[in-house]
Design an enzyme around this catalytic site. Structure first.
Site, mmCIF file in Angstrom:
data_model
loop_
_atom_site.group_PDB
_atom_site.id
_atom_site.type_symbol
_atom_site.label_atom_id
_atom_site.label_comp_id
_atom_site.label_asym_id
_atom_site.label_seq_id
_atom_site.Cartn_x
_atom_site.Cartn_y
_atom_site.Cartn_z
ATOM 1 N N THR A 149 0.878 -1.185 0.000
ATOM 2 C CA THR A 149 0.000 0.000 0.000
ATOM 3 C C THR A 149 0.916 1.237 0.000
ATOM 4 O O THR A 149 1.396 1.630 -1.048
ATOM 5 C CB THR A 149 -0.974 -0.006 1.199
ATOM 6 O OG1 THR A 149 -0.228 -0.177 2.403
ATOM 7 C CG2 THR A 149 -1.980 -1.120 1.062
ATOM 8 N N LYS A 175 3.914 -6.775 4.063
ATOM 9 C CA LYS A 175 3.633 -5.373 3.761
ATOM 10 C C LYS A 175 3.274 -4.646 5.056
ATOM 11 O O LYS A 175 2.798 -5.242 6.021
ATOM 12 C CB LYS A 175 2.520 -5.220 2.743
ATOM 13 C CG LYS A 175 1.166 -5.595 3.282
ATOM 14 C CD LYS A 175 0.089 -4.547 3.052
ATOM 15 C CE LYS A 175 0.503 -3.207 3.563
ATOM 16 N NZ LYS A 175 -0.640 -2.432 4.106
ATOM 17 N N THR A 186 -1.828 -1.665 8.283
ATOM 18 C CA THR A 186 -2.111 -3.090 8.154
ATOM 19 C C THR A 186 -0.803 -3.825 7.956
ATOM 20 O O THR A 186 0.027 -3.405 7.171
ATOM 21 C CB THR A 186 -3.021 -3.377 6.949
ATOM 22 O OG1 THR A 186 -4.279 -2.782 7.186
ATOM 23 C CG2 THR A 186 -3.218 -4.875 6.779
ATOM 24 N N GLU A 268 5.832 4.978 8.280
ATOM 25 C CA GLU A 268 5.526 6.284 7.696
ATOM 26 C C GLU A 268 6.242 7.427 8.398
ATOM 27 O O GLU A 268 6.085 7.638 9.595
ATOM 28 C CB GLU A 268 4.030 6.517 7.753
ATOM 29 C CG GLU A 268 3.347 5.724 6.666
ATOM 30 C CD GLU A 268 1.861 5.845 6.739
ATOM 31 O OE1 GLU A 268 1.360 6.262 7.789
ATOM 32 O OE2 GLU A 268 1.215 5.522 5.743
ATOM 33 N N ASN A 390 -0.334 11.375 7.748
ATOM 34 C CA ASN A 390 -1.573 10.932 8.381
ATOM 35 C C ASN A 390 -2.570 12.041 8.635
ATOM 36 O O ASN A 390 -3.697 11.791 9.036
ATOM 37 C CB ASN A 390 -1.262 10.180 9.666
ATOM 38 C CG ASN A 390 -0.607 8.856 9.350
ATOM 39 O OD1 ASN A 390 -1.207 8.018 8.710
ATOM 40 N ND2 ASN A 390 0.646 8.696 9.749
#
Lengths: 395, 395
Positions: A149, A175, A186, A268, A390
């Protein structure tokens, strides 16, 4: 014993894979398929009460003990989608099963991506048509790409080991842990092997390996609705002697440990990997509580983003963690340098610590000096980019 | 019954205050003193295992039941300072006691600021000399200023209420929840009243009021080593009838509620106040777990900073909170708009929600539809400025 080799999840004998663009995402690969026969399977799943439809279905199919295929789509998590979501997860298994000439209950299904939106089943159907027709030994890398993703690179590792003349391999793909808007983190992981092993042992080994790896990392402490880790063991090669199985466990831990670390490094906005080790705790539970509290503290995470050896924030997190601590016995190390002794700062100069704080990977060791239990947890720092990624609008 | 009036913690009869610049901070007021006689006192303290020296001392002195003064310094937390820190906390009480001609055990001590550094006792001594000599009815505002750290404004509130011809007042002052570098959040609150009340009732009322206010807020979920809330009730005015004491409790809750909200609004980098209400939970504990998980989720907090009604992240946090939930029964409201019904998104348009997301205060209601318990928790969003303030270098 195990050595790292090239290749992906089709390296072990008995597995074919593919990865295609179905249309859940604009242009990138978004549908992955793994096909296998005569395997023993095991799995661990998210504890989230809002477990997504594919999680619920795959748990059920895994329990039936006859998995022969795995379908993973990215771009849509099929989470918070109610009965229609459950139906679509089943329909995915059914469509794949028809094409592969197996039963729907032989298919595991996994999804990651946007939540709260129904899967487009026409997209799924046409995608699966391509995916089933392109299954091959060469499809492993496309599989790895298709489950991504916000990951910035695919996450794969393959190991090999020769026992009594037979060469076994073990391969994993994962992932995460990126949150795609408007979504949550996830973590998906799929492992293949041609080391034959019974189901009960496989399940217990997987649980043990996951506990030390994927359950000991976090980017932001949020447990997703879609997390899943599955392992498939083909039964083609001769079975090694029972006492060799600890070698298998060792390899499995290497696979999970490597993938977990890679996920954190690709977290992230992460600029650093923080390894929080709590040692000499009164109990394993105490060590875990303390390590997790430090790893989840936004104050600690922002301090390391700012390359500040702010030991007060670390002790503070240990102090509210619920772990048994004696403030007058607690020591703290940054790399090999002791910065707190018996709960008070040492007089180590900041110029000594500065280069360590600039490293991409930082080891923080908290010594509680109360017992002999240890726990290691890995996390990231908390950066502007984390907030940016985010906090951005969905549309 | 209670009405808000002008004035600070010297408004109730029996209290004198001062606030001076001692030198713990460069230029600002940093030493506060409150003096009183013949009072009944109660307090609640941080649960952090690394409780700072002044916290440990004040707990002990409070238990002796004869407090007559309170010394608060900002700029240095006297935390993680070992035995010398304990000695310095006691010495602070002793110096103040000598000057005020009372006993050391009559003095409560509180500190907030940098951790891991010893208090300079010469600075303390000269500061206390000025502080004791400037005690007055007019000193309340200086007191409020002197306990501030990264607070951008002083936090005070005073209420008044007349019962059977006697006018009682109740006043509170607080600081927090800013983390000063290199430090952690500290919440301090001091309340005065001239409503006479017995110690056991006062303690239980304070605990109840704090539970609903200061224990139901967070900026980043980190519990400091120095948190403390004290209340002093002078015994000068006639005692109201026992059955009127619920009026007092009501006023106390108003004071704590107002100060808690003010602290959140002044939270570091906060651009929004998020009120997370969980209703119709199976138990109070469930409501609390769910509300806290949502309030502490960095994914939820960054989404609101980005003005994104990301309900998937909210449900996800509820799902991993440990609270009993039925995904198919869970509803979610933003302001008065229902955005999730039975665990699935409603078709409300984003343009309807956009103005609500731009508000400074946002109400998020999670209806679990399982029981009748409720819990409200207040927090902030997570902004670039939070990372900036807390990621900046110490030196």
């Amino acid at each position: 014993m195990w050595k790292k080799i090239e290749g992906g999840i089709t390296k072990p004998q008995g597995f074919l894979a593919s990865g295609v663009h179905a249309g859940f995402k604009k242009a990138k690969l978004d549908l992955a398929l793994l096909s296998f026969e005569n395997t023993v399977s095991a799995g661990v799943f998210t504890q989230n009460a809002f477990a997504a439809s594919p999680v619920k279905l795959t748990k059920k199919h895994l329990a039936l003990g006859n998995l022969k295929a795995l379908v993973v789509n990215s771009g849509n998590a099929n989470a918070c989608t109610g009965l229609q979501g459950d139906n679509n997860a089943y329909l995915t298994a059914k469509i794949a099963a028809d094409m592969l000439k197996i039963k729907p209950e032989d298919v595991a299904v996994s999804s990651t991506g946007v939540i709260g939106q129904q899967l487009d089943m026409e997209t799924m159907k046409s995608g699966l048509l391509t995916a089933t027709s392109t299954l091959s030994k060469e499809g492993a890398n496309d599989f790895a790409l298709a489950i991504m993703t916000t990951d910035t690179y695919p996450k794969e590792i393959t190991l090999e080991c020769t026992i009594d003349g037979t060469t076994y391999s073990l391969s994993g793909v994962a992932k995460g842990s990126g949150m795609i808007h408007p979504n949550m983190a996830t973590m998906l992981c799929f492992i293949t092997t041609d080391w034959p092993i019974d189901q009960i042992t496989l399940q217990s080994y997987l649980k043990e390996a996951v506990e030390e790896s994927f359950n000991a990392i976090s980017v932001d402490g949020d447990t997703s609705t879609n997390d899943m880790c599955l392992i498939f063991s083909s039964q083609i090669l001769p079975k090694p002697a029972k006492e060799k199985e600890t070698i298998f466990l060792d390899g499995l831990k290497k696979i999970c440990g490597y993938l977990a670390k890679t996920i954190v490094l690709d977290g992230e906005g992460a600029t650093k990997l923080l390894q929080i080790k709590v040692q000499n705790a009164l109990s394993q539970e105490d060590a875990k509580l303390a390590a997790k509290a430090v790893a989840h503290s936004p104050l600690v995470k922002t301090a390391f983003f700012g390359e500040d050896a702010n030991w007060g924030r670390i002790l503070c997190a240990v102090g509210y963690s619920g772990s048994t601590v004696d403030p007058n016995k607690t020591d703290l190390y940054l790399g090999n340098w002791q910065i707190v002794k018996n709960g008070q700062g040492t007089d180590i100069s900041e110029s000594v610590l500065a280069p360590i704080l600039k490293e991409r990977e930082i080891e923080i060791t908290i010594d509680l000096n109360l017992g002999d239990s240890e726990y290691i947890f890995q996390t990231t720092d908390l950066s502007y980019d984390y907030v940016k990624i985010n906090g951005s609008y969905r549309s």
